[in-house]
Design an enzyme around this catalytic site. Structure first.
Site, PDB file in Angstrom:
ATOM      1  N   PRO A  22     -16.223  71.963   0.398  1.00  0.00           N
ATOM      2  CA  PRO A  22     -15.764  70.920   1.325  1.00  0.00           C
ATOM      3  C   PRO A  22     -15.453  69.613   0.594  1.00  0.00           C
ATOM      4  CG  PRO A  22     -18.150  71.251   1.510  1.00  0.00           C
ATOM      5  CD  PRO A  22     -17.665  72.196   0.455  1.00  0.00           C
ATOM      6  N   CYS A  49       6.992  47.412   1.265  1.00  0.00           N
ATOM      7  CA  CYS A  49       8.397  47.221   1.593  1.00  0.00           C
ATOM      8  C   CYS A  49       9.019  48.559   1.974  1.00  0.00           C
ATOM      9  CB  CYS A  49       9.109  46.612   0.396  1.00  0.00           C
ATOM     10  SG  CYS A  49      10.671  45.921   0.870  1.00  0.00           S
TER      11      CYS A  49
HETATM   12  C1  LIG Z   1      -9.220  74.899  -3.871  1.00  0.00           C
HETATM   13  C2  LIG Z   1      -9.596  73.848  -2.903  1.00  0.00           C
HETATM   14  N1  LIG Z   1     -10.876  73.751  -2.522  1.00  0.00           N
HETATM   15  C3  LIG Z   1     -11.270  72.802  -1.665  1.00  0.00           C
HETATM   16  C4  LIG Z   1     -10.391  71.906  -1.125  1.00  0.00           C
HETATM   17  C5  LIG Z   1     -10.933  70.866  -0.204  1.00  0.00           C
HETATM   18  O1  LIG Z   1     -10.369  70.845   1.015  1.00  0.00           O
HETATM   19  P1  LIG Z   1     -10.949  69.858   2.127  1.00  0.00           P
HETATM   20  O2  LIG Z   1     -10.948  68.491   1.564  1.00  0.00           O
HETATM   21  O3  LIG Z   1      -9.990  70.000   3.220  1.00  0.00           O
HETATM   22  O4  LIG Z   1     -12.307  70.342   2.457  1.00  0.00           O
HETATM   23  C6  LIG Z   1      -9.046  71.968  -1.476  1.00  0.00           C
HETATM   24  C7  LIG Z   1      -8.038  71.089  -0.840  1.00  0.00           C
HETATM   25  O5  LIG Z   1      -7.389  71.510   0.104  1.00  0.00           O
HETATM   26  C8  LIG Z   1      -8.629  72.954  -2.399  1.00  0.00           C
HETATM   27  O6  LIG Z   1      -7.370  73.038  -2.797  1.00  0.00           O
END
Ligand SMILES: Cc1ncc(COP(=O)(O)O)c(C=O)c1O
Ligand SMILES: N[C@@H](CCCC[NH3+])C(=O)O
Length: 436
Positions: free
Chosen positions: A292, A362
């Site tokens: 996350p 801008c």
């Molecule tokens: C491989 C991977 N893991 C984790 C994330 C984290 O995603 P989020 O910030 O939506 O939890 C991302 C971004 O989309 C990602 O590309």
């Protein structure tokens, strides 16, 4: 009253407080625009994800996707929390090194890692390289050929699952630049190539379907797909995966129109599917890793701006301009993202009108909010945009040669500057005189 503001967010003067500190005091002390993080909220989100795994007795890692917000200070918080982190560039890795973050808890992602970035990762003993393509396998092979280095990798597949989110931030569909395609046999080929390299240890299979996802269907799908692939590879290649990494993407509430499910519910659904599918397909229960980013730092971030000019046009919404904009938050212009804002001096004040919040850049598209209800405002008022902790500072630019804002962490009623505001010297120090 904005439903994201709770009674506890308001102090005895009626002002918004962040982590126990008056937002007006913060604006005064650090200037605006400034991005303020409530660190307790960050820790709390990690604990919420973790608790479910603990309750379900499942091996796991919560790996903070630091592209959402990377800085020495956030890596230090992650270190205190004993979390893992993902990095996607040499720059994020350099920041983690500066933060003295434990290298074995880092996963290195990216669809085009350079040779220099891979050797930096190997040199510093990064815990996991998430291998994304055949070029990377070749590079890794060359880089470890003359050493006895052992490398843990996870193999990133494209699961063929289209998440319900903005197409710019969906990554799970077959037509994606990330990962190995499964149906065409590329993922199998990649596994065989990796297994043939004795110094490489494939610890897991990875997939990520996208970002700002509200419902659980896509995650259930990806969890099931990963187990199926693991079972298939166990049968075909005697490959026993230790880890299934389902990526990140758990959505957050930016505005009243957003209705994401709770972090706990995402995790519980993923665990249920992996447990059930693993049992059905006869593989040992693997560890589950999640990544996350937004859901950990997004709701903890507050951007404080000072209101300046106002333009009223008969019959149209007024423009109320602030001292930041698309340079510190590109998301409204890039994704049509919605945010909500309140006044620091009185977040509960009765709204009297709807306005557009315009930035100072801008560009006509530099509108932070195209319809924001507000009470009466005056130049000098501090406007607080909520939920700006993810992909805001991380995507900030110096467009129009505006300095990037300061970042402040607040915890237990105390505040600390963690990224300085850029100065004009910072902005110009890379420039050289033209002398030809
Ligand atoms: C491989 C991977 N893991 C984790 C994330 C984290 O995603 P989020 O910030 O939506 O939890 C991302 C971004 O989309 C990602 O590309
Ligand atoms: N930058 C995107 C998310 C990208 C996710 C990274 N894979 C956003 O602001 O929503």
């Amino acid at each position: 009253m904005n439903d994201q503001i709770k009674a506890a967010d308001i102090n005895s003067s009626g002002h918004l407080q962040i982590g126990g500190v008056d937002a007006l005091t913060l604006a005064d002390k650090y200037g605006t625009p400034v991005l303020v993080y409530d660190v307790a909220k960050i820790r709390d989100q990690i604990h919420r994800f973790r608790n479910v795994f603990e309750q379900e007795h499942v091996e796991y890692e919560v790996s903070y996707a630091s592209k959402a917000f990377a800085s020495v200070a956030i890596y230090q918080v992650m270190k205190q929390e004993q979390a893992h982190i993902d990095v996607v560039s040499g720059g994020e890795l350099a920041t983690a090194i500066k933060a003295d973050f434990p290298m074995e808890k880092i996963s290195f992602h990216g669809n085009n890692k350079s040779e220099a970035e891979l050797s930096m990762a190997l040199e510093h003993g990064v815990g996991t390289i998430v291998v994304d393509n055949f070029h990377e396998i070749d590079l890794l092979k060359q880089l470890i050929a003359d050493s006895s280095k052992r490398v843990n990798v996870q193999l990133r597949i494209t699961p063929g699952i289209a998440a319900h989110t903005n197409s710019y931030i969906a990554t799970g569909q077959v037509d994606s630049k990330f990962g190995f395609d499964v149906d065409s046999g590329q993922a199998d080929k990649a596994l065989r190539e990796l297994m043939a390299i004795s110094q490489i240890n494939v610890t897991g299979i990875h997939a990520h379907i996208g970002s700002q996802i509200f419902d659980v269907q896509g995650f259930k799908g990806v969890a099931h797909k990963l187990v199926q692939i693991a079972a298939d590879w166990q049968e075909k290649y005697d490959f026993h995966t230790k880890i299934l990494n389902v990526g990140g993407g758990f959505g957050i509430k930016y505005s009243a129109d957003d209705h994401p499910i709770h972090p706990e519910d995402f995790v519980r659904a993923i665990i249920d599917v992996v447990k059930k599918s693993a049992q059905e397909s006869g593989i040992d229960m693997p560890a589950i890793w999640i990544e996350p980013g937004r859901s950990i730092v997004g709701p903890a971030g507050y951007t404080l701006y000072t209101i300046g000019s106002r333009k009223d046009i008969p019959g149209l919404l007024p423009y109320v301009s602030v001292d930041g904009g698309m340079g510190d938050n590109i998301r409204p212009a890039l994704y049509n993202a919605k945010y909500e804002a309140v006044l620091a001096r009185d977040p509960q004040a009765q709204n009297i009108e709807e306005v557009r919040i315009a930035g100072k850049y801008c560009e006509s598209g530099d509108i932070l909010s195209d319809r924001q209800p507000l009470p009466e405002t005056h130049p000098g008022d501090v406007l607080v945009m909520l939920d700006t902790g993810a992909y805001d500072y991380a995507m900030a630019s110096n467009y129009n040669r505006n300095p990037r804002p300061a970042v402040v962490f607040v915890e237990n009623g105390r505040d600390q500057l963690v990224i300085k505001r850029e100065s004009y010297d910072d902005l110009t120090h890379l420039d050289l005189n033209y002398s030809l």
